[in-house]
Write a protein that holds these residues in place. Sequence first.
Motif, PDB file in Angstrom:
ATOM      1  N   SER A 142      50.583  38.049  29.093  1.00  0.00           N
ATOM      2  CA  SER A 142      51.606  37.401  29.916  1.00  0.00           C
ATOM      3  C   SER A 142      51.154  37.287  31.363  1.00  0.00           C
ATOM      4  O   SER A 142      51.350  36.255  32.015  1.00  0.00           O
ATOM      5  CB  SER A 142      52.925  38.169  29.843  1.00  0.00           C
ATOM      6  OG  SER A 142      53.446  38.122  28.542  1.00  0.00           O
ATOM      7  N   TYR A 181      48.052  37.241  32.405  1.00  0.00           N
ATOM      8  CA  TYR A 181      46.952  36.267  32.435  1.00  0.00           C
ATOM      9  C   TYR A 181      47.492  34.844  32.443  1.00  0.00           C
ATOM     10  O   TYR A 181      47.063  34.009  33.246  1.00  0.00           O
ATOM     11  CB  TYR A 181      46.027  36.482  31.232  1.00  0.00           C
ATOM     12  CG  TYR A 181      44.942  35.443  31.139  1.00  0.00           C
ATOM     13  CD1 TYR A 181      43.796  35.544  31.914  1.00  0.00           C
ATOM     14  CD2 TYR A 181      45.074  34.338  30.305  1.00  0.00           C
ATOM     15  CE1 TYR A 181      42.802  34.579  31.859  1.00  0.00           C
ATOM     16  CE2 TYR A 181      44.094  33.366  30.236  1.00  0.00           C
ATOM     17  CZ  TYR A 181      42.956  33.496  31.010  1.00  0.00           C
ATOM     18  OH  TYR A 181      41.988  32.528  30.960  1.00  0.00           O
ATOM     19  N   GLU A 182      48.442  34.566  31.558  1.00  0.00           N
ATOM     20  CA  GLU A 182      49.012  33.216  31.480  1.00  0.00           C
ATOM     21  C   GLU A 182      49.725  32.843  32.780  1.00  0.00           C
ATOM     22  O   GLU A 182      49.605  31.722  33.261  1.00  0.00           O
ATOM     23  CB  GLU A 182      49.951  33.110  30.289  1.00  0.00           C
ATOM     24  CG  GLU A 182      49.207  33.135  28.963  1.00  0.00           C
ATOM     25  CD  GLU A 182      50.113  33.167  27.752  1.00  0.00           C
ATOM     26  OE1 GLU A 182      51.323  33.465  27.899  1.00  0.00           O
ATOM     27  OE2 GLU A 182      49.608  32.899  26.649  1.00  0.00           O
ATOM     28  N   PHE A 183      50.458  33.792  33.363  1.00  0.00           N
ATOM     29  CA  PHE A 183      51.136  33.542  34.638  1.00  0.00           C
ATOM     30  C   PHE A 183      50.111  33.262  35.736  1.00  0.00           C
ATOM     31  O   PHE A 183      50.257  32.305  36.515  1.00  0.00           O
ATOM     32  CB  PHE A 183      52.004  34.754  35.007  1.00  0.00           C
ATOM     33  CG  PHE A 183      52.669  34.621  36.346  1.00  0.00           C
ATOM     34  CD1 PHE A 183      53.783  33.830  36.509  1.00  0.00           C
ATOM     35  CD2 PHE A 183      52.161  35.290  37.445  1.00  0.00           C
ATOM     36  CE1 PHE A 183      54.394  33.703  37.762  1.00  0.00           C
ATOM     37  CE2 PHE A 183      52.753  35.174  38.695  1.00  0.00           C
ATOM     38  CZ  PHE A 183      53.871  34.379  38.848  1.00  0.00           C
ATOM     39  N   GLN A 235      47.199  32.024  35.532  1.00  0.00           N
ATOM     40  CA  GLN A 235      46.563  30.721  35.348  1.00  0.00           C
ATOM     41  C   GLN A 235      47.428  29.574  35.849  1.00  0.00           C
ATOM     42  O   GLN A 235      46.912  28.486  36.116  1.00  0.00           O
ATOM     43  CB  GLN A 235      46.187  30.514  33.874  1.00  0.00           C
ATOM     44  CG  GLN A 235      45.119  31.463  33.376  1.00  0.00           C
ATOM     45  CD  GLN A 235      43.851  31.430  34.200  1.00  0.00           C
ATOM     46  OE1 GLN A 235      43.328  30.355  34.511  1.00  0.00           O
ATOM     47  NE2 GLN A 235      43.351  32.587  34.579  1.00  0.00           N
ATOM     48  N   THR A 236      48.733  29.788  35.991  1.00  0.00           N
ATOM     49  CA  THR A 236      49.618  28.732  36.501  1.00  0.00           C
ATOM     50  C   THR A 236      49.574  28.626  38.021  1.00  0.00           C
ATOM     51  O   THR A 236      50.082  27.654  38.577  1.00  0.00           O
ATOM     52  CB  THR A 236      51.089  28.966  36.072  1.00  0.00           C
ATOM     53  OG1 THR A 236      51.609  30.124  36.735  1.00  0.00           O
ATOM     54  CG2 THR A 236      51.221  29.106  34.568  1.00  0.00           C
ATOM     55  N   LEU A 237      48.980  29.601  38.677  1.00  0.00           N
ATOM     56  CA  LEU A 237      48.936  29.623  40.141  1.00  0.00           C
ATOM     57  C   LEU A 237      47.823  28.729  40.667  1.00  0.00           C
ATOM     58  O   LEU A 237      46.827  28.484  39.987  1.00  0.00           O
ATOM     59  CB  LEU A 237      48.726  31.058  40.631  1.00  0.00           C
ATOM     60  CG  LEU A 237      49.782  32.070  40.203  1.00  0.00           C
ATOM     61  CD1 LEU A 237      49.360  33.470  40.621  1.00  0.00           C
ATOM     62  CD2 LEU A 237      51.139  31.716  40.754  1.00  0.00           C
ATOM     63  N   SER A 238      47.985  28.277  41.899  1.00  0.00           N
ATOM     64  CA  SER A 238      46.963  27.443  42.528  1.00  0.00           C
ATOM     65  C   SER A 238      45.687  28.263  42.731  1.00  0.00           C
ATOM     66  O   SER A 238      45.741  29.501  42.830  1.00  0.00           O
ATOM     67  CB  SER A 238      47.456  26.937  43.885  1.00  0.00           C
ATOM     68  OG  SER A 238      47.532  28.015  44.804  1.00  0.00           O
ATOM     69  N   GLN A 244      45.370  32.257  43.631  1.00  0.00           N
ATOM     70  CA  GLN A 244      44.556  33.144  42.808  1.00  0.00           C
ATOM     71  C   GLN A 244      43.544  33.899  43.670  1.00  0.00           C
ATOM     72  O   GLN A 244      43.369  35.105  43.516  1.00  0.00           O
ATOM     73  CB  GLN A 244      43.827  32.358  41.719  1.00  0.00           C
ATOM     74  CG  GLN A 244      44.735  31.859  40.619  1.00  0.00           C
ATOM     75  CD  GLN A 244      43.996  31.080  39.552  1.00  0.00           C
ATOM     76  OE1 GLN A 244      42.775  30.964  39.576  1.00  0.00           O
ATOM     77  NE2 GLN A 244      44.740  30.532  38.607  1.00  0.00           N
ATOM     78  N   GLN A 254      53.853  39.094  40.006  1.00  0.00           N
ATOM     79  CA  GLN A 254      54.925  38.115  40.209  1.00  0.00           C
ATOM     80  C   GLN A 254      55.488  38.199  41.621  1.00  0.00           C
ATOM     81  O   GLN A 254      55.744  37.173  42.257  1.00  0.00           O
ATOM     82  CB  GLN A 254      56.032  38.336  39.186  1.00  0.00           C
ATOM     83  CG  GLN A 254      55.617  37.983  37.775  1.00  0.00           C
ATOM     84  CD  GLN A 254      56.681  38.349  36.774  1.00  0.00           C
ATOM     85  OE1 GLN A 254      57.202  39.449  36.761  1.00  0.00           O
ATOM     86  NE2 GLN A 254      57.029  37.407  35.909  1.00  0.00           N
ATOM     87  N   ARG A 269      54.358  31.922  47.917  1.00  0.00           N
ATOM     88  CA  ARG A 269      55.079  30.642  47.892  1.00  0.00           C
ATOM     89  C   ARG A 269      55.989  30.498  49.090  1.00  0.00           C
ATOM     90  O   ARG A 269      56.277  29.383  49.517  1.00  0.00           O
ATOM     91  CB  ARG A 269      55.887  30.519  46.603  1.00  0.00           C
ATOM     92  CG  ARG A 269      55.032  30.290  45.406  1.00  0.00           C
ATOM     93  CD  ARG A 269      55.865  29.982  44.184  1.00  0.00           C
ATOM     94  NE  ARG A 269      55.091  30.307  43.016  1.00  0.00           N
ATOM     95  CZ  ARG A 269      55.482  31.092  42.038  1.00  0.00           C
ATOM     96  NH1 ARG A 269      56.678  31.634  42.054  1.00  0.00           N
ATOM     97  NH2 ARG A 269      54.711  31.345  41.020  1.00  0.00           N
TER      98      ARG A 269
END
Length: 56
Positions: free
Chosen positions: A18, A20-22, A24-27, A31, A47, A54
């Motif tokens: 979870s 890792y997937e989160f 990967q959604t970041l710019s 990152q 998170q 942001r």
Amino acid sequence: MYDAEYLSLEDLLDQDLSAYEFFQTLSPEAQALLEGDGDVTSFARLQSKAAQLRIR
């Protein structure tokens, strides 16, 4: 919910799908900033730190 602590962000991303997937959604910029932050050792902290980025 139990939020496991890991030794580093790299360890967190290797062990927690979870997170890792989160991540990967970041710019790429977010990152890079998070990779330089030694305090990101749990999904909850990942998170939180991403949310702080942001706001800036």
